[in-house]
Design an enzyme around this catalytic site. Structure first.
Site, PDB file in Angstrom:
ATOM      1  N   TYR A  11     118.069 -16.985 -32.739  1.00 27.05           N
ATOM      2  CA  TYR A  11     117.059 -17.421 -31.775  1.00 27.05           C
ATOM      3  C   TYR A  11     117.726 -18.217 -30.649  1.00 27.05           C
ATOM      4  O   TYR A  11     117.473 -17.972 -29.465  1.00 27.05           O
ATOM      5  CB  TYR A  11     115.984 -18.258 -32.468  1.00 27.05           C
ATOM      6  CG  TYR A  11     114.860 -18.692 -31.570  1.00 27.05           C
ATOM      7  CD1 TYR A  11     113.749 -17.881 -31.384  1.00 27.05           C
ATOM      8  CD2 TYR A  11     114.900 -19.913 -30.901  1.00 27.05           C
ATOM      9  CE1 TYR A  11     112.703 -18.277 -30.550  1.00 27.05           C
ATOM     10  CE2 TYR A  11     113.864 -20.309 -30.073  1.00 27.05           C
ATOM     11  CZ  TYR A  11     112.769 -19.492 -29.901  1.00 27.05           C
ATOM     12  OH  TYR A  11     111.749 -19.894 -29.070  1.00 27.05           O
ATOM     13  N   HIS A  15     118.258 -17.134 -26.570  1.00 28.07           N
ATOM     14  CA  HIS A  15     117.795 -17.990 -25.466  1.00 28.07           C
ATOM     15  C   HIS A  15     118.955 -18.469 -24.598  1.00 28.07           C
ATOM     16  O   HIS A  15     118.794 -18.657 -23.399  1.00 28.07           O
ATOM     17  CB  HIS A  15     116.962 -19.156 -25.995  1.00 28.07           C
ATOM     18  CG  HIS A  15     115.548 -18.759 -26.276  1.00 28.07           C
ATOM     19  ND1 HIS A  15     115.186 -18.111 -27.432  1.00 28.07           N
ATOM     20  CD2 HIS A  15     114.429 -18.888 -25.528  1.00 28.07           C
ATOM     21  CE1 HIS A  15     113.883 -17.853 -27.380  1.00 28.07           C
ATOM     22  NE2 HIS A  15     113.400 -18.320 -26.244  1.00 28.07           N
TER      23      HIS A  15
END
Length: 97
Positions: A11, A15
């Site tokens: 994750y 990002h």
């Protein structure tokens, strides 16, 4: 929002490599100063963003690039059938300008 177990590193990586076209879409919608925080114990995500006075952020879920991002992120988090992140409204208990 909530991550699935074992998804924290991926994750963050995704990002860190956010697509330029998604950044452009967010800025064009009046989003700035956007941060996402993680409670590592519960895998709960909390996002904070500033919106310009004349923002169009409410229309972002209809954006093709946002929908593409949701699909890309869906394996890592709890999502609805349309791949939008499952969110929960929070009650504001304090605010200071």
């Amino acid at each position: 929002m909530k991550l699935k177990p074992g998804s924290v590193a991926e994750y963050k990586k995704r990002h860190d490599e956010i697509w330029p076209e998604l950044q452009k879409e967010l800025r064009a919608a009046g989003v700035s100063d956007y941060s996402i925080f993680l409670d590592e114990e519960t895998l709960t995500l909390f996002a904070v963003q500033k919106l310009s006075d004349k923002n169009s952020a409410a229309a972002l879920p209809n954006s093709p690039i946002v929908k593409k991002w949701w699909s890309y992120m869906a394996p890592l988090m709890d999502v609805h059938p349309d791949n939008s992140p499952v969110t929960k409204p929070l009650m504001e208990v304090f605010h200071l300008d």
